[in-house]
Write a protein that holds these residues in place. Structure first.
Motif, PDB file in Angstrom:
ATOM      1  N   ILE A  93       0.990  -1.087   0.024  1.00 51.86           N
ATOM      2  CA  ILE A  93       0.052  -0.035   0.043  1.00 51.86           C
ATOM      3  C   ILE A  93       0.787   1.234  -0.069  1.00 51.86           C
ATOM      4  O   ILE A  93       0.500   2.142  -0.745  1.00 51.86           O
ATOM      5  CB  ILE A  93      -0.983   0.130   1.146  1.00 51.86           C
ATOM      6  N   GLN A  94       2.152   1.327   0.780  1.00 53.32           N
ATOM      7  CA  GLN A  94       2.691   2.303   0.962  1.00 53.32           C
ATOM      8  C   GLN A  94       3.535   2.718  -0.321  1.00 53.32           C
ATOM      9  O   GLN A  94       3.483   3.687  -0.891  1.00 53.32           O
ATOM     10  CB  GLN A  94       4.036   2.220   2.065  1.00 53.32           C
ATOM     11  N   ALA A  95       3.971   1.561  -0.751  1.00 58.47           N
ATOM     12  CA  ALA A  95       4.660   1.786  -2.262  1.00 58.47           C
ATOM     13  C   ALA A  95       3.743   2.243  -3.315  1.00 58.47           C
ATOM     14  O   ALA A  95       4.189   3.186  -4.224  1.00 58.47           O
ATOM     15  CB  ALA A  95       5.306   0.471  -2.768  1.00 58.47           C
ATOM     16  N   GLU A  96       2.672   1.782  -3.363  1.00 57.18           N
ATOM     17  CA  GLU A  96       1.404   2.277  -4.629  1.00 57.18           C
ATOM     18  C   GLU A  96       0.978   3.589  -4.180  1.00 57.18           C
ATOM     19  O   GLU A  96       0.720   4.349  -5.150  1.00 57.18           O
ATOM     20  CB  GLU A  96       0.522   0.953  -4.647  1.00 57.18           C
ATOM     21  N   LEU A  97       0.996   3.870  -3.003  1.00 49.12           N
ATOM     22  CA  LEU A  97       0.448   5.368  -2.663  1.00 49.12           C
ATOM     23  C   LEU A  97       1.449   6.168  -3.318  1.00 49.12           C
ATOM     24  O   LEU A  97       1.341   7.308  -3.693  1.00 49.12           O
ATOM     25  CB  LEU A  97       0.425   5.299  -1.288  1.00 49.12           C
ATOM     26  N   VAL A  98       2.751   6.019  -3.150  1.00 46.93           N
ATOM     27  CA  VAL A  98       3.744   7.056  -3.518  1.00 46.93           C
ATOM     28  C   VAL A  98       4.205   6.711  -5.045  1.00 46.93           C
ATOM     29  O   VAL A  98       4.357   7.489  -5.595  1.00 46.93           O
ATOM     30  CB  VAL A  98       5.265   6.511  -2.749  1.00 46.93           C
ATOM     31  N   LEU A  99       4.353   5.679  -5.375  1.00 49.25           N
ATOM     32  CA  LEU A  99       5.012   5.307  -6.739  1.00 49.25           C
ATOM     33  C   LEU A  99       3.878   4.824  -7.851  1.00 49.25           C
ATOM     34  O   LEU A  99       3.925   5.311  -9.085  1.00 49.25           O
ATOM     35  CB  LEU A  99       5.811   3.946  -6.772  1.00 49.25           C
ATOM     36  N   GLY A 100       2.811   4.087  -7.295  1.00 57.63           N
ATOM     37  CA  GLY A 100       1.858   3.736  -8.383  1.00 57.63           C
ATOM     38  C   GLY A 100       2.353   3.002  -9.701  1.00 57.63           C
ATOM     39  O   GLY A 100       1.915   3.034 -10.513  1.00 57.63           O
ATOM     40  N   LYS A 105       1.186   0.880 -15.154  1.00 53.67           N
ATOM     41  CA  LYS A 105       1.699  -0.304 -16.155  1.00 53.67           C
ATOM     42  C   LYS A 105       0.441  -0.833 -16.664  1.00 53.67           C
ATOM     43  O   LYS A 105       0.198  -1.131 -17.719  1.00 53.67           O
ATOM     44  CB  LYS A 105       2.512  -1.035 -15.376  1.00 53.67           C
ATOM     45  N   GLU A 106      -0.465  -1.087 -15.752  1.00 57.14           N
ATOM     46  CA  GLU A 106      -1.918  -1.706 -16.229  1.00 57.14           C
ATOM     47  C   GLU A 106      -3.137  -1.180 -16.381  1.00 57.14           C
ATOM     48  O   GLU A 106      -3.524  -0.657 -15.449  1.00 57.14           O
ATOM     49  CB  GLU A 106      -1.779  -3.086 -15.033  1.00 57.14           C
ATOM     50  N   ASN A 107      -3.849  -1.593 -17.146  1.00 55.63           N
ATOM     51  CA  ASN A 107      -5.115  -0.993 -17.281  1.00 55.63           C
ATOM     52  C   ASN A 107      -6.133  -2.284 -16.959  1.00 55.63           C
ATOM     53  O   ASN A 107      -5.663  -3.276 -16.765  1.00 55.63           O
ATOM     54  CB  ASN A 107      -5.532  -0.269 -18.618  1.00 55.63           C
ATOM     55  N   LYS A 108      -7.672  -2.006 -17.161  1.00 56.83           N
ATOM     56  CA  LYS A 108      -8.397  -3.039 -16.988  1.00 56.83           C
ATOM     57  C   LYS A 108      -7.853  -4.546 -17.387  1.00 56.83           C
ATOM     58  O   LYS A 108      -7.722  -5.677 -16.486  1.00 56.83           O
ATOM     59  CB  LYS A 108      -9.808  -2.926 -17.458  1.00 56.83           C
ATOM     60  N   GLY A 231      -9.293   0.329 -21.490  1.00 56.96           N
ATOM     61  CA  GLY A 231      -8.141   1.182 -22.042  1.00 56.96           C
ATOM     62  C   GLY A 231      -7.796   2.267 -21.187  1.00 56.96           C
ATOM     63  O   GLY A 231      -6.950   3.086 -21.645  1.00 56.96           O
ATOM     64  N   GLU A 232      -8.016   2.167 -19.952  1.00 53.13           N
ATOM     65  CA  GLU A 232      -7.871   3.269 -18.967  1.00 53.13           C
ATOM     66  C   GLU A 232      -6.732   2.947 -17.900  1.00 53.13           C
ATOM     67  O   GLU A 232      -6.788   1.532 -17.861  1.00 53.13           O
ATOM     68  CB  GLU A 232      -9.031   4.036 -18.512  1.00 53.13           C
ATOM     69  N   TYR A 233      -6.330   3.747 -17.058  1.00 50.17           N
ATOM     70  CA  TYR A 233      -5.389   3.102 -16.020  1.00 50.17           C
ATOM     71  C   TYR A 233      -6.083   3.475 -14.614  1.00 50.17           C
ATOM     72  O   TYR A 233      -7.192   4.138 -14.574  1.00 50.17           O
ATOM     73  CB  TYR A 233      -4.012   3.988 -16.190  1.00 50.17           C
ATOM     74  N   TYR A 234      -5.474   3.082 -13.497  1.00 52.18           N
ATOM     75  CA  TYR A 234      -5.908   3.328 -12.270  1.00 52.18           C
ATOM     76  C   TYR A 234      -6.015   4.904 -11.962  1.00 52.18           C
ATOM     77  O   TYR A 234      -6.935   5.350 -11.519  1.00 52.18           O
ATOM     78  CB  TYR A 234      -4.947   2.800 -11.207  1.00 52.18           C
ATOM     79  N   GLU A 235      -5.041   5.535 -12.616  1.00 45.28           N
ATOM     80  CA  GLU A 235      -5.143   6.868 -12.536  1.00 45.28           C
ATOM     81  C   GLU A 235      -6.006   7.518 -13.045  1.00 45.28           C
ATOM     82  O   GLU A 235      -6.848   8.806 -12.509  1.00 45.28           O
ATOM     83  CB  GLU A 235      -3.781   7.445 -12.795  1.00 45.28           C
ATOM     84  N   ASP A 236      -6.934   7.045 -13.908  1.00 43.95           N
ATOM     85  CA  ASP A 236      -8.023   7.596 -14.598  1.00 43.95           C
ATOM     86  C   ASP A 236      -9.123   7.633 -13.772  1.00 43.95           C
ATOM     87  O   ASP A 236      -9.876   8.524 -13.430  1.00 43.95           O
ATOM     88  CB  ASP A 236      -8.423   7.159 -15.947  1.00 43.95           C
TER      89      ASP A 236
END
Ligand SMILES: C[S@@+](CC[C@H](N)C(=O)[O-])C[C@H]1O[C@@H](n2cnc3c(N)ncnc32)[C@H](O)[C@@H]1O
Length: 327
Positions: A93-100, A105-108, A231-236
């Motif tokens: 969780i800490q790593a993904e919070l900071v770095l994602g 890299k991955e979408n759905k 075709g989108e990312y977690y960031e979307d």
């Protein structure tokens, strides 16, 4: 014995002091042994919490995968080693919070799919595919879409769905006769099919053609919102969440297709925690409803599909509402 092998052995023995000494003298914490396992996986498999901690603090990658696509967290989870599991979950969780790292890299469907909206799609009875034979939407998700529809229609009123796909969730939403039912769809062929099949004629339906990012000014506020793009990312998804305070009415319910890291059980848990933390920061509480999906997912479902975007036995359906509504 080579240094990497010594690290693996110390990890298996749960010998944190030995690990520290080896690391100080330059042993590689990212080492993979002959079976494709890292020292962190060895420590996790046997539940050595201190060793897991030492390795993580020394930079061992929490998200390295074994040849059978298992991470250290999967090993700890499968063996029921709670302490090691918690340490790894926290680290993830800490790593993904900071770095994602995984999110970028991955979408759905676990792949880069930037040109999707300009490419052709093909429809069959049980799936909608992109031009690269990756499934945009599949009929096995029907019961999940029905459950999502039930959740977002529970308060009645005005409902918004982002992403029409095969129209499964929209068909289910229609069963609840919402006061209005707005559908945002960005792919020209999917949109053309919606119109051809009569969706534009339905009294309570309002179709908005375009990317949700571009049509936000045309949206109002809703009692129920569902989000499921391709075709989108977690960031979307995360960006969409920033708009919830405007889009979701007080008392409203929000849900989204929870395919986050659907190919790996531990990464999925990390992302369920992450998304729920991020929603919490926006003032939303998230409840995950477990739905078993093993029975609707035989091998034949994936015939002709390039990537299995879902490989887990349980689907965790998110139901989000404002914390103010719960008080
Ligand atoms: C997985 S499908 C949705 C499936 C749908 N929930 C159902 O029940 O059939 C995703 C849909 O989102 C659409 N889409 C992708 N990116 C979009 C965007 N940025 N804005 C709106 N729609 C988008 C795709 O064209 C596709 O039709």
């Amino acid at each position: 014995m080579a240094e990497g092998e010594q690290l693996c052995e110390a990890a298996r023995n749960g010998d944190a002091e030995k690990l520290k000494t080896l690391i100080e003298t330059g042993a590689d914490v990212s080492y993979f042994d002959g079976d494709g396992l890292t020292p962190l996986m060895h420590a996790a498999k046997l539940g050595h919490g201190d060793a897991v901690k030492t390795l993580l603090e020394s930079g061992a990658p929490w998200n390295a995968l074994s040849p059978s696509n298992l991470s250290a967290g999967d090993f700890a989870m499968d063996a029921g080693h709670e302490e090691a599991y918690d340490i790894l979950l926290n680290a993830g969780i800490q790593a993904e919070l900071v770095l994602g790292t995984i999110a970028r890299k991955e979408n759905k469907n676990g792949d880069v799919n930037g040109d999707y909206l300009e490419d052709r799609v093909s429809f069959s009875e049980d799936k909608l595919m992109d031009s690269d034979s990756k499934a945009v939407m599949m009929a096995w998700e029907k019961p999940l879409m029905e459950a999502h529809a039930k959740a977002v229609c529970s308060g009645g009123g005005h409902v918004l769905n982002i992403g029409f796909g095969m129209g499964l969730v929209d068909t289910a939403i229609q069963q609840y006769s919402p006061a209005s039912h707005t559908i945002v769809e960005a792919h020209p062929e999917v949109y053309e099919r919606m119109v051809r099949t009569g969706w534009a004629q339905k009294d309570n339906v309002n179709i908005i053609f375009g990317r949700w990012q571009d049509v936000l000014p045309q949206l109002q506020s809703y009692d129920g919102i569902f989000f499921d793009t391709y075709g989108e990312y977690y960031e979307d998804l995360r960006e969409f969440h920033q708009h919830l305070p405007v889009l979701l009415k007080p008392g409203g319910i929000y849900s989204f297709f929870n395919g986050l890291c659907g190919g790996n059980a531990f990464f999925h848990v990390v992302y369920c925690h992450l998304v729920s933390l991020e929603l919490q920061n926006l003032g939303y509480s998230t409840q995950f409803i477990p739905l078993p999906v093993k029975d609707c997912l035989g091998e034949q479902v994936w015939e002709g599909v390039k990537q299995k975007y879902w490989q887990l036995d349980t689907y965790y359906l998110p139901v989000c509402q404002s914390v103010d509504d719960l008080e």
